[in-house]
Design a protein around this motif. Structure first.
Motif, PDB file in Angstrom:
ATOM      1  N   ILE A 180      40.460  46.999  41.317  1.00 10.88           N
ATOM      2  CA  ILE A 180      39.017  47.209  41.178  1.00 10.88           C
ATOM      3  C   ILE A 180      38.741  48.698  41.040  1.00 10.88           C
ATOM      4  CG2 ILE A 180      36.773  46.823  42.236  1.00 10.88           C
ATOM      5  CD1 ILE A 180      38.111  44.576  43.867  1.00 10.88           C
ATOM      6  N   SER A 181      37.992  49.057  40.026  1.00 15.58           N
ATOM      7  CA  SER A 181      37.731  50.468  39.744  1.00 15.58           C
ATOM      8  C   SER A 181      36.639  51.030  40.646  1.00 15.58           C
ATOM      9  CB  SER A 181      37.332  50.640  38.276  1.00 15.58           C
ATOM     10  OG  SER A 181      38.388  50.251  37.425  1.00 15.58           O
ATOM     11  N   TYR A 182      36.585  52.342  40.675  1.00 13.66           N
ATOM     12  CA  TYR A 182      35.620  53.095  41.484  1.00 13.66           C
ATOM     13  C   TYR A 182      34.187  52.728  41.060  1.00 13.66           C
ATOM     14  CZ  TYR A 182      33.588  57.266  43.749  1.00 13.66           C
ATOM     15  OH  TYR A 182      32.871  58.138  44.530  1.00 13.66           O
ATOM     16  N   GLY A 183      33.304  52.600  42.038  1.00 15.64           N
ATOM     17  CA  GLY A 183      31.882  52.387  41.760  1.00 15.64           C
ATOM     18  C   GLY A 183      31.523  50.968  41.399  1.00 15.64           C
ATOM     19  N   MET A 184      32.437  50.030  41.612  1.00 17.30           N
ATOM     20  CA  MET A 184      32.183  48.657  41.174  1.00 17.30           C
ATOM     21  C   MET A 184      31.804  47.754  42.344  1.00 17.30           C
ATOM     22  SD  MET A 184      34.759  47.851  38.045  1.00 17.30           S
ATOM     23  CE  MET A 184      34.465  48.659  36.465  1.00 17.30           C
ATOM     24  N   GLN A 185      30.886  46.858  42.046  1.00 15.99           N
ATOM     25  CA  GLN A 185      30.513  45.797  42.969  1.00 15.99           C
ATOM     26  C   GLN A 185      31.073  44.489  42.415  1.00 15.99           C
ATOM     27  OE1 GLN A 185      26.222  46.095  43.006  1.00 15.99           O
ATOM     28  NE2 GLN A 185      26.233  47.630  44.633  1.00 15.99           N
ATOM     29  N   VAL A 186      31.945  43.864  43.167  1.00 14.96           N
ATOM     30  CA  VAL A 186      32.547  42.592  42.763  1.00 14.96           C
ATOM     31  C   VAL A 186      31.832  41.505  43.552  1.00 14.96           C
ATOM     32  CG1 VAL A 186      34.675  41.279  42.592  1.00 14.96           C
ATOM     33  CG2 VAL A 186      34.714  43.768  42.314  1.00 14.96           C
ATOM     34  N   ILE A 187      31.067  40.668  42.859  1.00 15.87           N
ATOM     35  CA  ILE A 187      30.122  39.758  43.524  1.00 15.87           C
ATOM     36  C   ILE A 187      30.330  38.340  43.005  1.00 15.87           C
ATOM     37  CG2 ILE A 187      27.692  39.260  43.979  1.00 15.87           C
ATOM     38  CD1 ILE A 187      27.103  42.212  43.472  1.00 15.87           C
ATOM     39  N   GLY A 188      30.411  37.407  43.908  1.00 11.36           N
ATOM     40  CA  GLY A 188      30.472  36.000  43.552  1.00 11.36           C
ATOM     41  C   GLY A 188      29.149  35.311  43.787  1.00 11.36           C
ATOM     42  N   ASP A 189      29.040  34.092  43.286  1.00 12.94           N
ATOM     43  CA  ASP A 189      27.841  33.282  43.466  1.00 12.94           C
ATOM     44  C   ASP A 189      27.618  33.060  44.959  1.00 12.94           C
ATOM     45  OD1 ASP A 189      26.271  30.748  43.822  1.00 12.94           O
ATOM     46  OD2 ASP A 189      26.219  30.818  41.634  1.00 12.94           O
ATOM     47  N   ALA A 190      26.441  33.445  45.465  1.00 10.58           N
ATOM     48  CA  ALA A 190      26.175  33.342  46.896  1.00 10.58           C
ATOM     49  C   ALA A 190      25.920  31.914  47.339  1.00 10.58           C
ATOM     50  CB  ALA A 190      24.985  34.226  47.269  1.00 10.58           C
ATOM     51  N   ASN A 191      25.478  31.062  46.419  1.00  9.63           N
ATOM     52  CA  ASN A 191      25.211  29.671  46.771  1.00  9.63           C
ATOM     53  C   ASN A 191      26.478  28.824  46.770  1.00  9.63           C
ATOM     54  OD1 ASN A 191      22.367  29.937  47.035  1.00  9.63           O
ATOM     55  ND2 ASN A 191      22.192  30.008  44.818  1.00  9.63           N
ATOM     56  N   ASN A 192      27.413  29.164  45.913  1.00  9.79           N
ATOM     57  CA  ASN A 192      28.664  28.414  45.798  1.00  9.79           C
ATOM     58  C   ASN A 192      29.775  29.429  45.541  1.00  9.79           C
ATOM     59  OD1 ASN A 192      30.645  26.525  45.460  1.00  9.79           O
ATOM     60  ND2 ASN A 192      29.843  25.693  43.532  1.00  9.79           N
ATOM     61  N   PRO A 193      30.222  30.103  46.611  1.00 11.02           N
ATOM     62  CA  PRO A 193      31.172  31.211  46.412  1.00 11.02           C
ATOM     63  C   PRO A 193      32.420  30.780  45.658  1.00 11.02           C
ATOM     64  CG  PRO A 193      30.346  31.210  48.652  1.00 11.02           C
ATOM     65  CD  PRO A 193      29.870  29.932  48.035  1.00 11.02           C
ATOM     66  N   PRO A 194      32.808  31.542  44.649  1.00 13.68           N
ATOM     67  CA  PRO A 194      34.012  31.216  43.877  1.00 13.68           C
ATOM     68  C   PRO A 194      35.275  31.463  44.692  1.00 13.68           C
ATOM     69  CG  PRO A 194      33.122  33.318  43.180  1.00 13.68           C
ATOM     70  CD  PRO A 194      32.129  32.754  44.146  1.00 13.68           C
ATOM     71  N   THR A 195      36.328  30.807  44.294  1.00 12.10           N
ATOM     72  CA  THR A 195      37.629  30.967  44.939  1.00 12.10           C
ATOM     73  C   THR A 195      38.553  31.768  44.031  1.00 12.10           C
ATOM     74  OG1 THR A 195      37.437  28.898  46.167  1.00 12.10           O
ATOM     75  CG2 THR A 195      39.652  29.757  45.816  1.00 12.10           C
ATOM     76  N   LEU A 196      39.160  32.792  44.598  1.00 14.75           N
ATOM     77  CA  LEU A 196      40.198  33.550  43.914  1.00 14.75           C
ATOM     78  C   LEU A 196      41.523  33.073  44.507  1.00 14.75           C
ATOM     79  CD1 LEU A 196      38.623  37.137  44.007  1.00 14.75           C
ATOM     80  CD2 LEU A 196      38.289  35.325  42.320  1.00 14.75           C
ATOM     81  N   LYS A 197      42.282  32.341  43.711  1.00 18.39           N
ATOM     82  CA  LYS A 197      43.485  31.685  44.217  1.00 18.39           C
ATOM     83  C   LYS A 197      44.723  32.341  43.629  1.00 18.39           C
ATOM     84  CE  LYS A 197      45.547  27.106  44.847  1.00 18.39           C
ATOM     85  NZ  LYS A 197      45.602  27.242  46.315  1.00 18.39           N
ATOM     86  N   SER A 198      45.563  32.847  44.505  1.00 17.88           N
ATOM     87  CA  SER A 198      46.806  33.453  44.034  1.00 17.88           C
ATOM     88  C   SER A 198      47.764  32.360  43.578  1.00 17.88           C
ATOM     89  CB  SER A 198      47.432  34.302  45.136  1.00 17.88           C
ATOM     90  OG  SER A 198      47.683  33.525  46.286  1.00 17.88           O
ATOM     91  N   ASP A 199      48.499  32.686  42.530  1.00 16.37           N
ATOM     92  CA  ASP A 199      49.416  31.715  41.932  1.00 16.37           C
ATOM     93  C   ASP A 199      50.622  31.480  42.853  1.00 16.37           C
ATOM     94  OD1 ASP A 199      50.347  29.961  40.056  1.00 16.37           O
ATOM     95  OD2 ASP A 199      51.241  31.515  38.785  1.00 16.37           O
ATOM     96  N   LYS A 200      51.359  30.420  42.542  1.00 17.11           N
ATOM     97  CA  LYS A 200      52.573  30.104  43.301  1.00 17.11           C
ATOM     98  C   LYS A 200      53.523  31.284  43.295  1.00 17.11           C
ATOM     99  CE  LYS A 200      56.531  26.948  43.254  1.00 17.11           C
ATOM    100  NZ  LYS A 200      57.151  25.797  42.522  1.00 17.11           N
ATOM    101  N   ASN A 201      53.706  31.901  42.157  1.00 17.66           N
ATOM    102  CA  ASN A 201      54.497  33.126  42.025  1.00 17.66           C
ATOM    103  C   ASN A 201      53.526  34.259  41.752  1.00 17.66           C
ATOM    104  OD1 ASN A 201      57.003  31.772  42.281  1.00 17.66           O
ATOM    105  ND2 ASN A 201      56.888  31.173  40.120  1.00 17.66           N
ATOM    106  N   PHE A 202      53.401  35.165  42.689  1.00 12.61           N
ATOM    107  CA  PHE A 202      52.378  36.205  42.586  1.00 12.61           C
ATOM    108  C   PHE A 202      53.043  37.576  42.544  1.00 12.61           C
ATOM    109  CE2 PHE A 202      49.395  39.257  44.387  1.00 12.61           C
ATOM    110  CZ  PHE A 202      48.286  39.015  43.581  1.00 12.61           C
ATOM    111  N   PHE A 203      52.489  38.444  41.697  1.00 13.30           N
ATOM    112  CA  PHE A 203      53.066  39.767  41.490  1.00 13.30           C
ATOM    113  C   PHE A 203      52.068  40.833  41.956  1.00 13.30           C
ATOM    114  CE2 PHE A 203      54.805  36.806  38.477  1.00 13.30           C
ATOM    115  CZ  PHE A 203      56.170  37.026  38.537  1.00 13.30           C
ATOM    116  N   GLY A 204      52.342  41.424  43.108  1.00 12.29           N
ATOM    117  CA  GLY A 204      51.467  42.474  43.589  1.00 12.29           C
ATOM    118  C   GLY A 204      51.366  42.466  45.099  1.00 12.29           C
ATOM    119  N   VAL A 205      50.665  43.471  45.614  1.00 14.13           N
ATOM    120  CA  VAL A 205      50.528  43.610  47.057  1.00 14.13           C
ATOM    121  C   VAL A 205      49.348  42.822  47.585  1.00 14.13           C
ATOM    122  CG1 VAL A 205      49.102  45.694  46.939  1.00 14.13           C
ATOM    123  CG2 VAL A 205      50.546  45.287  48.949  1.00 14.13           C
TER     124      VAL A 205
END
Length: 1533
Positions: A180-205
């Protein structure tokens, strides 16, 4: 290829989690994480883990492996090309969300940026994201972030590249870290919050990350692994409304849902972290590493190894829950972190503060209002030795914590030694306040034990009355940032529809108009942009403002140039405003030098009992340091000498005024120390460029109204960062400050020396040891009380841009100042860096080195608990004097002393603990009461300025029989007494003890008064004030009678009377009466028994009238003897609250028959009508505007003859509105008051205890008095003379309903708010209507019923058998008069207390016989007395509470039911008008009758009548005219 890559990720993540970054104190790094020029480190050097790079080839390989896995897994959809075949468990692509943010029009831009086409709002689905849980959405999300331009890579920061990355509902499959870059607001739907699901094989910290490692082998600005952003300068980020799900990830085992390295102006909100429940999982919710945060709230962690792992300089965390997480929080370092409203359930460890690496470098935590449930260990620390900073000391504060099912509350784990466990007896423990660390009371170190448990009381107005977790104390109230989930885009008004926001155009007038036109319902949406303001803009109460991606409001122009006459840019409400105001996501800044700018002034206070109704979330003041401000390193380079006058950015960043009361979450006040915008964006060296910008003051707080400051910071101002002046009733945590880098060149108060004194309590910097002038103050607290600061990180990093001073703690001499405070102040976990002394407490210093927490750089000092003392404010005694003016002053002082200057705590507290037994601001403790308190007591406090020189509990033995002595005032009664005492603290068998204080004005007041000899009388020049048969047996039977005479022609005492009848068991003055003498006989020939004495009680003469009560003065209505006012008497049977009748016009009735006849006539009843309570109705008809036009001949409100239906159970039904339509169809609106008790029964039972112990009546004494006095209810023989008085009259609801329907206010003016159509209102009002949804605020604390109509909700607020707190016992005659004063008849006119005709008759009769003037004077005084009664503190508080409850019901209905959307606006408009009109009418009625009496007497004198009472009448009219000042509209609620 995939397996090899995952092996690398596992290795890298494992290494990075094993060696998390902590702040390194390099001289190049920005303040907040800086150190000395030698670059000494606080920790050993760390090897840098390798960096993993995700190549395109690897992406393709991973996608192919995913397809193969899908073919082999029947539970996974089969993907062919762009189509999904036969998904067994796949979630279909999510439909469009309902959150307004998704569909609102987008008009924002950043005019001071380089790209005019910069896209501020970016919906990830517009960039190819599917959100179906099947497709890999990683690339699409990255495209949304990188659209056009972004601040990443070679950009360390930017104020012109901000954006909102928006996620509609859905499940987004993520295969590699989203950066996520500087100065950004990352916002999901407040009524039905989205799911960010990591994959079975995930690359990153982490699934999401706020910083990225370059992996180039270089070190960054902080001498750590080279990253995109500098951890202590990684500002302006926001993530909210998500579920982050890592439960399906098999590899790597070590990973985080969120990699989070942030600084100020950042927030997390409303996020669920779903982690693997595998017993061996290494998954972490938040991996924090280093930074200088920050704020997080409303987070849930489910399963996983650790909920939050890492550290930060300081942080505020609120409303977090951890369920089935092995270790809820593991901290590797910090200086201060506040954890509030935390619930940890089913964890092995709650907080592990050992950092896991063999050192104790975790600074401090404060856990507040929290629960540990079914946990093995609550807290683990490394070292509890409070005097040894090696290897590092951790301070802990547990405030209002419940341990339930917890085995060990504290484990001390030091090196290789066996752990020491502090067990929980019975696995249950309630903690009021427990600290581990060094604690100070004033400048005295409390003890060396380290662990200390004590009681710390809270201010009632700051707490949440609900206490849903049943904590030991009520928790401090909170309110999450409102997101307006149920609103639609049409509810928002775009500022750019009216204003430019282009950074050039003057938007002042258009902005003000938009605010004025869109309050109470509409929301103002401030589109991204920079709006130039050249003058003050007032945000009216009722405003709701939402900024887009921190839209900017910028002060500019000549009106902000004068440092001696500062100008407010944004004024939040007007002084005296009480109501709702909500504002979020904005930046307040300036363009060019604005040395006279006050960026934010806060005047409004929220509704009582509704914390956050006036609040600000995620808003920040920024003075300079950004493109477009004209105050960057280009215009204002760092200066080690001299002052650039064009770099003066402001006078004050924020001012919370005396009238205001605020709720703040995540508010950062920052004067630039460096440029926020990277000047190149091509060089990844990321070196911050410093600047010298000057702002005089940070945050000035002068409010005594309830205030909550959660997660605030104030940095780099010249005078101070925080100053609390005469402030009270406030909680803050955590607060953070930094001192200006350029000081002491120039020394404060330069460059604002000429402006010292412009604001209250400006420091003068006299340049001595305790008040030096090398640096500004981090924190000043002056003449304040009842403040709780839950954590403070106060840092001084520089001595004119050099840092050799840090390890020496010599960057400044003193960090904080506490001066002349008055108790109730508690500071937990005070951390300072760089100062020689942490505290100056009234000239006494507490040194930093005495309280070092570590012996390595940066050598921070820590005090776990600090409670400052106070310096009494002493006033010189008044000289003895005889002049009229001075005598009046003495009387005023004595009255103030008797009536207002002392109070007794309502609750028992530990008297040995100064933190809970201290008096409020400006008060001194003069004693305590042990009654009903066991070993504790109730402190008795008096105003310091007028505190008596001595007080004592009088009364002893079994019967006690307490009695004050001459010159003492009786303040309080008790069955046990306390300290100081003339006897003991034993319980009385009978009678009671009295708390008596010397009235220090008494000798001066009575200097020219004397007792005569026996058988003597007063001289003709003296006033005869009191009488006794004898004193001390001085007189004999043949020569008796002594008189108390005062030389002055206006006696200073009045209403002197002997108390004690029969055996004189009851021989105590009323509260606030002064004792003139004691004698066994007094005015009776029969002496007292058992050596008791009668007492002569007096009150100071408030009017100093020339006339005194005797038989010739009050012949008919004997005010002096307190006979009933027949003209105000209410003969209705009121014992069960069975009467609510519209008061008839006043006429003194000659008997019950006449009284009933008057009532029948007023009600529109015939002589034969049966006056049955259960069957009586008073009907009114009301027409809407359209109906009035259709039937112009019909009056708006007319009486209806006849009875009505039987009222429903629990009510005293008395009103019935009938709406007559042109077609003669009648619609009826029923008004049923709730049943209530009369004076005999209202104090019975449990709820009876909520009713005051006092009854109120018009004052004894001079016939000219309009005073109200209170008497103890328990001292009354019966209640025949009193009524149960609704503090707000029932007629109020009748008049409110009238205004709702016809739009006419009590003053007769037309309402500005549109009315509610009758059929809509009737559907939610009538008792038989049950159309309201369930819920909403309770009408009263003891109300259990969930009323489904407005009638019951409103009348329950007014008072009932279950809401008795709304009642007072009030003199019956005055209560009847009060009902008439507040009544409006059916023609919309006020009802006269006495008809004009009757007043003229009384005046004519008094002129004719030369007496009986009280017939017309007494009603005028009674009207004033009623308004004085409503201003009695206890009564006024009740009235304000009723109004607030009615407002809360109106607000809830308006927000819940669309048909009632105008109800709150109507209520507020009506309420203001109602009290204003009532006061104006009462003043006019009294004033007109004063004029009438004068005119008629002057006419009689001109005609030669010369009435004998003329002079007295003129004098009394003058006094009544003076007392008109007491008829005032009620203040805002």
């Amino acid at each position: 290829m995939v397996d090899e890559a995952l092996d690398q990720v596992e290795e890298i993540n494992g290494a990075r989690f094993a060696l998390p970054s902590r702040n390194h104190y390099s001289p190049r790094q920005r303040g907040g994480g800086e150190g000395d020029q030698q670059g000494k480190t606080a920790f050993t050097a760390q090897s840098q883990p390798r960096h993993f790079k995700m190549t395109q080839e690897l992406k393709d390989a991973a996608a192919l492996v995913a397809k193969i896995d899908a073919l082999n897994d029947p539970q996974t959809p089969i993907i062919q090309g762009n189509h999904t075949l036969g998904p067994l468990n796949a979630r279909a692509e999510a439909a469009g969300g309902t959150f307004w943010m998704q569909n609102i029009a987008r008009k924002g831009a950043w005019p001071w940026g380089k790209n005019p086409n910069h896209k501020v709002f970016r919906n990830v689905k517009n960039f190819g994201a599917k959100g179906d849980g099947v497709a890999d959405d990683t690339d699409a999300i990255n495209k949304a972030i990188a659209e056009k331009d972004e601040c990443s890579g070679a950009c360390y920061g930017s104020t012109t590249m901000g954006a909102i990355i928006y996620f509609p509902p859905g499940t987004y499959l993520i295969k590699s870290t989203i950066e996520i870059s500087y100065g950004m607001q990352v916002i999901g739907d407040a009524n039905n919050p989205p799911t960010l699901k990591s994959d079975k094989n995930f690359f990153g910290v982490g699934v999401l990350s706020t910083d990225k490692y370059w992996g180039d082998g270089k070190t960054g600005e902080d001498d750590r692994d080279h990253e995109y952003y500098i951890n202590t300068a990684n500002f302006h980020r926001q993530i909210r409304n998500f579920v982050i799900d890592t439960t399906g990830t098999a590899r790597p085992k070590t990973m985080a849902a969120l990699h989070y390295q942030v600084a100020q102006a950042t927030s997390l909100q409303n996020i669920v972290f779903k982690l693997s429940s595998d017993a061996a999982t290494e998954q972490v919710g938040i991996y924090a590493e280093n930074g200088s945060g920050g704020f997080m709230s409303d987070l849930s962690f489910i399963s996983g190894k650790t909920g939050i792992f890492g550290g930060n300089q300081q942080f505020t965390a609120q409303r977090l829950s951890f369920l089935n997480v092995r270790t809820a929080v593991e901290m590797v370092w910090d200086w201060g972190w506040m954890w509030k409203s935390i619930k940890i359930e089913n964890s092995h460890i709650g907080f592990n503060l050992t950092n896991g690496f063999g050192g104790g470098h975790v600074g401090s935590i404060t856990v507040v209002d929290s629960v540990f449930k079914n946990c093995d260990i609550a807290v683990v620390i490394a070292n509890t030795n409070v005097s040894n900073p090696n290897p590092g000391r951790t301070s802990i504060s547990l405030d209002n914590v419940l341990l339930d099912g917890v085995t060990t509350w504290l484990r001390e784990q030091s090196g290789k030694d066996a752990p020491k466990d502090n067990k929980v007896s019975g696995n249950h423990k309630s903690i009021d306040m427990l600290t581990v660390g060094r604690a100070y009371s004033d400048t005295k170190l409390d003890d060396e034990k380290g662990i200390r448990e004590f009681s710390n009381l809270r201010v009632d107005s700051l707490v949440d009355e609900r206490n849903p977790w049943n904590l030991p104390k009520k928790p401090y109230a909170e309110r999450a940032k409102p997101q307006y989930e149920g609103r639609s885009p049409s509810d928002f008004v775009h500022l750019k529809d009216s204003c430019k926001g282009d950074g050039v155009t003057d938007d002042t007038a258009c902005f003000q108009k938009v605010l004025n036109d869109n309050r109470d319902g509409k929301l103002v949406f401030i589109d991204a942009g920079t709006y130039i303001l050249t003058d003050t803009v007032v945000v009216p109460k009722g405003s709701h403002i939402v900024g887009e991606n921190w839209a900017q409001l910028a002060a500019y122009g000549p009106k902000f140039q004068n440092v001696k006459q500062p100008k407010v840019m944004l004024r939040m409400g007007q002084p005296g405003d009480v109501g709702q105001l909500e504002i979020q996501d904005l930046v307040f800044t300036s363009k060019g030098p604005t040395p006279g700018a006050v960026f934010v002034e806060w005047n409004i206070q929220g509704y009582k009992g509704e914390p956050g109704s006036a609040g600000m979330w995620d808003c920040h003041v920024r003075v300079g340091g950004a493109i477009g401000t004209g105050l960057t390193s280009k215009e204002c380079p760092p200066s080690k000498s001299g002052i650039n006058p064009n770099c003066q950015g402001g006078s004050m960043m924020m001012h919370l005024t005396k009238q205001g009361g605020a709720y703040l979450e995540n508010v950062w006040l920052w004067t630039a120390d460096h440029d926020l915008d990277d000047p190149t964006t091509v060089d990844n060296a990321n070196s911050l460029i410093q600047t010298s910008v000057y702002n005089a003051r940070g945050f000035l707080i002068e409010s005594k109204n309830p205030t909550w400051l959660y997660g605030t910071a104030s940095e780099h101002s010249v005078f101070y960062q925080y100053q609390f002046f005469q402030a009270a009733n406030l909680v803050a945590g955590i607060i953070q400050t930094e001192q200006p880098y350029y000081q002491p060149n120039p020394k404060p108060p330069e460059p604002f020396k000429d402006a010292v004194g412009v604001f209250n309590a400006d420091p003068t910097f006299p340049c001595n040891d305790t008040e030096p002038c090398d640096e500004g103050w981090a924190l000043r607290m002056i003449e304040s009380s009842d403040i709780h600061i839950i954590g403070a990180g106060l840092y001084s990093w520089f001595d004119t841009y050099t840092q050799e001073c840090v390890p020496k703690s010599s960057c400044q001499k003193v960090m904080t100042e506490f001066k002349n405070n008055h108790g109730g102040i508690q500071i937990n976990n005070l951390v300072t860096i760089g100062a020689t002394n942490m505290i100056n407490a009234d000239g006494k210093l507490i040194g930093s080195k005495d309280n070092l927490a570590v012996s390595v750089h940066p050598f921070w000092s820590d005090i776990v608990s600090y409670s400052p003392g106070g310096t009494p404010l002493v006033t010189a005694p008044q000289p003895i004097t005889q002049s009229d003016k001075e005598l009046e002053d003495l009387v005023d002082k004595m009255n103030a002393h008797l009536n207002e200057d002392c109070y007794r705590f309502p609750d028992c507290v530990d008297m040995d603990n100064p933190q809970v037994s201290s008096c409020g601001a400006g008060y001194s403790k003069v004693g305590y009461d042990r009654s009903d308190c066991g070993n504790h007591g109730k402190p008795i406090c008096c105003k310091t300025k007028t505190a008596p020189s001595a007080c004592i509990w009088r009364g002893g033995g079994l019967d006690c029989n307490g009695q004050c002595h001459e010159g003492e005032v009786h303040l309080f009664w008790s069955s046990r007494g306390g300290w100081p005492t003339e006897g003991n603290e034993n319980q009385c068998n009978r009678g009671g003890k009295v708390f008596c204080c010397n009235n220090d004005e008494f000798p001066n007041l009575t200097h020219d008064c004397r007792w005569t000899g026996c058988g003597e009388t007063c001289d003709v020049t003296e006033a005869d004030v009191a009488f006794t048969l004898s004193l001390n047996d001085d007189c004999r039977l043949w020569k008796h009678d002594m008189h108390y005479c005062c030389k002055h022609n206006r006696a200073p005492l009045q209403n002197c009377h002997w108390v004690g009848q029969g055996d004189c068991a009851d021989n105590t003055c009323n509260d606030h009466e002064v004792v003139l003498a004691r004698d066994q006989q007094g005015d009776s020939w029969t002496g007292c028994f058992w050596s008791r004495k009668r007492v002569l009680c007096c009150t100071p003469n408030p009017d100093l009238s020339e006339f005194y009560c005797d038989a010739s003065v009050c012949p008919k209505y004997d005010v002096c003897q307190k006979d009933d006012y027949e003209w105000g008497e209410d003969n209705d049977p009121d014992d069960e609250g069975d009467v609510w009748d519209p008061p008839p016009p006043w006429d003194p009735p000659s008997g019950d028959h006449e009284h009933d006849e008057l009532r029948r006539r007023a009600m529109g009843m015939g002589e034969s009508d049966d006056f049955s309570v259960d069957e009586f109705f008073h009907a009114l008809s009301a027409l809407s505007a359209s109906e009035a036009e259709a039937e112009p001949g019909v009056k708006d409100l007319v009486p209806r003859q006849g009875g009505g239906k039987k009222p429903p159970k629990g009510t005293t039904g008395r009103r019935n509105y009938r709406v007559r339509h042109a077609i003669n169809v009648a619609l009826e609106l029923y008004l049923y008051a709730r049943r209530y008790h009369g004076p005999t029964r209202i104090r019975n039972g449990r709820l009876g205890k909520t009713v005051s112990r006092w009854a109120y009546r018009q004052g004894f004494g001079s016939c000219s008095t309009t005073n109200i006095e209170r008497v103890k209810v328990d001292s009354l023989p019966n209640f025949d003379d009193f009524d149960s008085d609704h503090s707000v009259e029932l007629q109020y609801i009748q008049d409110l309903v009238r205004a709702i329907i016809n739009g006419i206010l009590p003053s007769g003016a037309n309402m500005q708010t549109p009315t509610i159509p009758f059929n809509q209102f009737e559907a939610y009002w009538n008792y038989d209507s049950r159309n309201l949804p369930k819920g909403g605020p309770r009408p009263a604390p003891n109300t259990q019923s969930d009323f489904l109509n407005l009638n019951d909700k409103f009348f329950e607020c007014i008072g009932s058998t279950t809401n008795r707190k709304a009642f007072r016992l009030f003199e019956k005659g005055l209560n009847g008069m009060k009902g008439r004063l507040m009544n409006i008849d059916d023609d919309g006119n006020r009802v006269n207390p006495v008809s004009q005709q009757r007043m003229e008759q009384y005046i004519e009769g008094a002129i004719a016989i030369g007496s009986d003037e009280e017939d017309f004077l007494s009603p005028m005084r009674a009207v004033i007395a009623i308004w004085r009664f409503m201003r009695e503190p206890e009564v006024l508080d009740d009235m304000q509470n009723v109004r607030r409850r009615l407002a809360a019901q109106s607000r809830w209905a308006a927000q819940t039911v669309n048909d009632l959307r105008n109800l709150l606006s109507i209520f507020e408009e009506f309420d203001t008008d109602y009290w204003s009109a009532a006061a104006e009418w009462a003043r006019d009625w009294v004033r007109n009758n004063i004029a009438l009496a004068r005119r008629m007497y002057q006419t009689a004198i001109a005609n030669g009548q010369n009435p004998a009472n003329a002079q007295r009448v003129f004098n009394e009219l003058r006094l009544i005219e003076q007392d008109l000042q007491y008829i005032l509209a009620l203040p805002p609620y």
